[in-house]
Design a protein around this motif. Structure first.
Motif, PDB file in Angstrom:
ATOM      1  N   UNK A   1       0.744  -1.051  -0.201  1.00  0.00           N
ATOM      2  CA  UNK A   1       0.048  -0.023  -0.059  1.00  0.00           C
ATOM      3  C   UNK A   1       0.862   1.222   0.030  1.00  0.00           C
ATOM      4  N   UNK A   2       2.215   1.227  -0.411  1.00  0.00           N
ATOM      5  CA  UNK A   2       3.082   2.525  -0.276  1.00  0.00           C
ATOM      6  C   UNK A   2       2.604   3.187  -1.395  1.00  0.00           C
ATOM      7  N   UNK A   3       2.544   4.784  -1.180  1.00  0.00           N
ATOM      8  CA  UNK A   3       2.365   5.464  -2.081  1.00  0.00           C
ATOM      9  C   UNK A   3       3.609   6.186  -2.532  1.00  0.00           C
ATOM     10  N   UNK A   4       3.896   6.287  -3.763  1.00  0.00           N
ATOM     11  CA  UNK A   4       5.263   6.689  -4.142  1.00  0.00           C
ATOM     12  C   UNK A   4       5.463   8.257  -3.982  1.00  0.00           C
ATOM     13  N   UNK A   5       4.478   8.894  -4.049  1.00  0.00           N
ATOM     14  CA  UNK A   5       4.419  10.606  -3.760  1.00  0.00           C
ATOM     15  C   UNK A   5       4.851  10.756  -2.383  1.00  0.00           C
ATOM     16  N   UNK A   6       4.945   9.585  -1.570  1.00  0.00           N
ATOM     17  CA  UNK A   6       5.209  10.016  -0.077  1.00  0.00           C
ATOM     18  C   UNK A   6       6.591   9.055   0.224  1.00  0.00           C
ATOM     19  N   UNK A   7       6.939   8.544  -0.617  1.00  0.00           N
ATOM     20  CA  UNK A   7       7.864   7.697  -0.584  1.00  0.00           C
ATOM     21  C   UNK A   7       9.528   8.187  -1.067  1.00  0.00           C
ATOM     22  N   UNK A   8      10.577   8.550  -0.491  1.00  0.00           N
ATOM     23  CA  UNK A   8      11.875   8.935  -0.565  1.00  0.00           C
ATOM     24  C   UNK A   8      12.367   8.036  -1.729  1.00  0.00           C
ATOM     25  N   UNK A   9      12.874   8.614  -2.735  1.00  0.00           N
ATOM     26  CA  UNK A   9      13.673   7.697  -3.859  1.00  0.00           C
ATOM     27  C   UNK A   9      14.779   6.731  -3.091  1.00  0.00           C
ATOM     28  N   UNK A  10      15.524   7.254  -2.043  1.00  0.00           N
ATOM     29  CA  UNK A  10      16.585   6.332  -1.445  1.00  0.00           C
ATOM     30  C   UNK A  10      15.862   5.315  -0.633  1.00  0.00           C
ATOM     31  N   UNK A  11      14.629   5.283  -0.395  1.00  0.00           N
ATOM     32  CA  UNK A  11      13.849   4.529   0.562  1.00  0.00           C
ATOM     33  C   UNK A  11      13.415   3.224  -0.639  1.00  0.00           C
ATOM     34  N   UNK A  12      13.156   3.727  -1.881  1.00  0.00           N
ATOM     35  CA  UNK A  12      12.730   2.704  -2.994  1.00  0.00           C
ATOM     36  C   UNK A  12      13.818   1.949  -3.370  1.00  0.00           C
ATOM     37  N   UNK A  13      15.307   2.718  -3.413  1.00  0.00           N
ATOM     38  CA  UNK A  13      16.460   2.008  -3.791  1.00  0.00           C
ATOM     39  C   UNK A  13      16.754   0.954  -2.728  1.00  0.00           C
ATOM     40  N   UNK A  14      16.621   1.342  -1.326  1.00  0.00           N
ATOM     41  CA  UNK A  14      16.829   0.346  -0.145  1.00  0.00           C
ATOM     42  C   UNK A  14      16.158  -0.849  -0.263  1.00  0.00           C
ATOM     43  N   UNK A  15      14.784  -0.772  -0.932  1.00  0.00           N
ATOM     44  CA  UNK A  15      13.983  -1.877  -1.064  1.00  0.00           C
ATOM     45  C   UNK A  15      14.559  -3.058  -1.982  1.00  0.00           C
TER      46      UNK A  15
END
Length: 326
Positions: free
Chosen positions: A167-181
């Motif tokens: 349910x993550x919303x990308x407009x609230x998710x920092x790019x570095x967090x996505x890279x971490x995943x």
């Protein structure tokens, strides 16, 4: 031991349950009222980590229909203290006693408590979080609702085997967090994809040992009783579907719902959402197929060979539920 950690269900709620019809939830569960009930047959227990908020959700839960096995569901009241070390021992005691805790909490930092309750099990943990954003900020030492998971990711906690966010919303998710995943092979299942292909969330939840559900993953119109509510998110029906998936998972041993604040609610709407999520979790739990592949009994094997490679993939299909494992 549990009696020392818990406050009984308020007498007013027990009295209220006695006025309900015979088919009602509140007439058919075991209460920690004056004495702790006999837990030998109990499979699932509700506990509150925020007394006034949990009690409000209870009032609505008690009015639902009880369609589960007698003496298998208990309401053990509320935690006596909010200290993390105190709560960790409480939750661990239930898990170790083969009683699955359904946690109703108001503060998001209790998600970390649910996680840490597994550290005494001495086994690797797969955790799943339903939330609008990751609750960690890399290289940020400040304590806030945005960094409650930092201690588990920076550095990576030795007991954390896998982590999934739904349910993550990308407009609230920092790019570095996505890279971490991506770098850690963790799952980040976006809200849009989850809503259009809800069934794809089931295998992610199926593989988790614990699921924490932050009500911030729901739309404000669906669950107004939360802080910093957003206009986007899951509906109540979708939240209940995810809760049922969690209940169906043979592997999952704790379920937490967090972020409910009674004083922000309207007409008991969010309390009803929480109560319905608990009900559908139980509906899933009592329909478990017990087909998690700890062995190959009851499974059909399918092997896929690749023409230009010297390796193959093996799939297993349950003859009980039709579910697949890779």
């Amino acid at each position: 031991m549990l009696q020392n950690w818990l406050k009984p269900v308020p007498a007013s709620l027990v009295e209220f349950s006695e006025t309900l019809p015979n088919h009602a939830f509140g007439r058919n569960l075991l209460f920690f009222n004056k004495d702790l009930p006999d837990l030998r047959q109990v499979k699932v227990a509700v506990i509150g980590l925020g007394e006034k908020d949990a009690n409000e959700a209870r009032q609505h839960l008690y009015q639902t229909v009880f369609s589960f096995k007698k003496n298998t569901v208990a309401d053990l009241g509320n935690a006596r203290k909010s200290d993390p070390s105190f709560l960790i021992n409480l939750i661990y005691e239930l898990i170790a006693g083969k009683v699955l805790p359904i946690i109703i909490g108001s503060d998001l930092d209790k998600i970390a408590v649910q996680f840490l309750a597994y550290q005494n099990t001495k086994s690797l943990l797969s955790a799943a979080l339903v939330d609008e954003k990751p609750r960690f900020l890399l290289q940020n030492k400040e304590k806030s609702p945005e960094t409650i998971l930092n201690p588990f990711f920076e550095p990576r906690h030795p007991m954390l085997f896998h982590f999934s966010q739904i349910g993550g919303q990308t407009h609230s998710t920092p790019l570095e967090s996505l890279r971490f995943f991506e770098q850690n092979n963790f799952d980040f299942f976006r809200l849009g994809r989850a809503r259009t292909t809800m069934e794809e969330a089931e295998p992610i939840i199926r593989d988790a040992d614990m699921l924490a559900f932050n009500l911030a993953a729901l739309k404000q119109s669906e669950a107004p009783g939360q802080k910093n509510a957003s206009p986007s998110g899951f509906s109540c029906e979708e939240a209940c579907q995810l809760a049922r998936y969690a209940g169906l998972s043979d592997k999952l041993t704790s379920f937490g719902i967090y972020g409910f604040h009674k004083e922000l609610d309207r007409d008991g709407q969010t309390a009803q959402v929480v109560s319905q999520m608990v009900w559908y979790f139980l509906d899933g739990y009592f329909n478990r197929k017990n087909d998690y592949p700890t062995s190959t009994d009851g499974l059909t094997e399918y092997i896929v060979d690749f023409k230009d490679h010297d390796w193959s993939l093996t799939f297993w299909k349950s003859t009980k539920s039709g579910r697949w494992w890779l």
